[in-house]
Design a protein around this motif. Structure first.
Motif, PDB file in Angstrom:
ATOM      1  N   GLN A  74     -10.821  17.390  24.575  1.00 24.20           N
ATOM      2  CA  GLN A  74     -10.425  18.719  24.110  1.00 24.20           C
ATOM      3  C   GLN A  74     -10.651  18.847  22.597  1.00 24.20           C
ATOM      4  O   GLN A  74     -11.166  19.853  22.119  1.00 24.20           O
ATOM      5  N   LEU A  75     -10.284  17.820  21.870  1.00 19.73           N
ATOM      6  CA  LEU A  75     -10.476  17.799  20.424  1.00 19.73           C
ATOM      7  C   LEU A  75     -11.959  17.937  20.092  1.00 19.73           C
ATOM      8  O   LEU A  75     -12.350  18.699  19.201  1.00 19.73           O
ATOM      9  N   TYR A  76     -12.791  17.219  20.830  1.00 22.46           N
ATOM     10  CA  TYR A  76     -14.237  17.252  20.624  1.00 22.46           C
ATOM     11  C   TYR A  76     -14.786  18.660  20.867  1.00 22.46           C
ATOM     12  O   TYR A  76     -15.534  19.195  20.040  1.00 22.46           O
ATOM     13  N   ARG A  77     -14.419  19.247  21.968  1.00 21.57           N
ATOM     14  CA  ARG A  77     -14.932  20.581  22.318  1.00 21.57           C
ATOM     15  C   ARG A  77     -14.528  21.633  21.282  1.00 21.57           C
ATOM     16  O   ARG A  77     -15.303  22.511  20.945  1.00 21.57           O
ATOM     17  N   GLN A  78     -13.299  21.538  20.804  1.00 19.35           N
ATOM     18  CA  GLN A  78     -12.787  22.559  19.902  1.00 19.35           C
ATOM     19  C   GLN A  78     -13.231  22.369  18.442  1.00 19.35           C
ATOM     20  O   GLN A  78     -13.306  23.342  17.696  1.00 19.35           O
ATOM     21  N   HIS A  79     -13.500  21.135  18.034  1.00 18.89           N
ATOM     22  CA  HIS A  79     -13.680  20.886  16.605  1.00 18.89           C
ATOM     23  C   HIS A  79     -14.950  20.133  16.216  1.00 18.89           C
ATOM     24  O   HIS A  79     -15.183  19.905  15.028  1.00 18.89           O
ATOM     25  N   HIS A  80     -15.786  19.752  17.194  1.00 20.93           N
ATOM     26  CA  HIS A  80     -16.984  18.982  16.869  1.00 20.93           C
ATOM     27  C   HIS A  80     -17.896  19.734  15.901  1.00 20.93           C
ATOM     28  O   HIS A  80     -18.342  19.191  14.894  1.00 20.93           O
ATOM     29  N   GLY A  81     -18.193  20.982  16.209  1.00 19.01           N
ATOM     30  CA  GLY A  81     -19.085  21.776  15.346  1.00 19.01           C
ATOM     31  C   GLY A  81     -18.535  21.914  13.931  1.00 19.01           C
ATOM     32  O   GLY A  81     -19.273  21.799  12.942  1.00 19.01           O
ATOM     33  N   TRP A  82     -17.240  22.161  13.842  1.00 18.81           N
ATOM     34  CA  TRP A  82     -16.603  22.274  12.524  1.00 18.81           C
ATOM     35  C   TRP A  82     -16.725  20.962  11.751  1.00 18.81           C
ATOM     36  O   TRP A  82     -17.049  20.961  10.566  1.00 18.81           O
ATOM     37  N   LEU A  83     -16.470  19.828  12.438  1.00 13.40           N
ATOM     38  CA  LEU A  83     -16.527  18.525  11.773  1.00 13.40           C
ATOM     39  C   LEU A  83     -17.942  18.203  11.302  1.00 13.40           C
ATOM     40  O   LEU A  83     -18.133  17.725  10.179  1.00 13.40           O
ATOM     41  N   VAL A  84     -18.937  18.491  12.125  1.00 13.69           N
ATOM     42  CA  VAL A  84     -20.328  18.246  11.719  1.00 13.69           C
ATOM     43  C   VAL A  84     -20.649  19.070  10.474  1.00 13.69           C
ATOM     44  O   VAL A  84     -21.265  18.572   9.527  1.00 13.69           O
TER      45      VAL A  84
END
Length: 169
Positions: free
Chosen positions: A12-22
């Motif tokens: 869930q964390l990956y789906r919601q925030h991966h783009g932001w983190l990259v």
């Protein structure tokens, strides 16, 4: 937390925030490929952590984990540059093999990671003693402290290093 529950949380964390983190990492590093790699490493680190905290502020948590990985990344680059500079000054016939070079770099990175767990003052005292070979009295004079305080700092450093090497993961 169960492994399945932790895995679901990371998904869930990956789906919601991966783009932001990259995007955050790309701005910090100036390179999309490195940002992608470090984002993946961040989520892998969270997934393999013994315990993932409940996340009221997931972006703050991701920033903290990724910042530590960035520090490790730059530390490794610095170690590699220093080591390669030292190798460049060696005669070619005495230079180590590529395999030996990689082993040395891995060892240097591991030592650096252990030393990063010390406070800056204790780390400096430890390095002055172990690398520069300074006696405790001279270290004490440099730091404006007693020899007894230097001894206590060295004990803390030795305990930390012992725990890092011999404690169970």
């Amino acid at each position: 937390m169960t492994t399945a529950l932790q895995s679901d949380l990371v998904t869930q964390l990956y789906r919601q925030h991966h783009g932001w983190l990259v995007g955050l990492l790309r701005r910090k590093l100036g390179n999309l490929d490195h940002a992608d790699d470090l984002a993946q490493d961040t989520f892998a680190r969270i997934l393999t952590a013994r315990d993932t905290p409940s996340l009221n502020e997931p972006r703050a948590y991701l920033t903290t984990v990724s910042s530590r990985l960035i520090a490790q990344y730059f530390r490794r680059l610095s170690l590699e540059r220093s080591y390669l500079d030292a190798l460049a000054s060696m005669p070619e016939d005495s230079a180590p093999s590529p395999e030996t070079r990689m082993l040395v770099l891995e060892a240097l990175t591991a030592v650096s990671r252990v030393l990063d767990g010390l406070s800056p003052r204790v780390r400096d005292i430890f390095l002055l003693s172990q690398l520069d070979g300074l006696p405790y009295a001279e270290i004490a004079a440099r730091h404006g402290m007693t020899v007894n305080a230097v001894q206590k700092s060295m004990i803390r450093a030795y305990q930390h290093c012992y725990a890092a090497v011999y404690a169970a993961p």
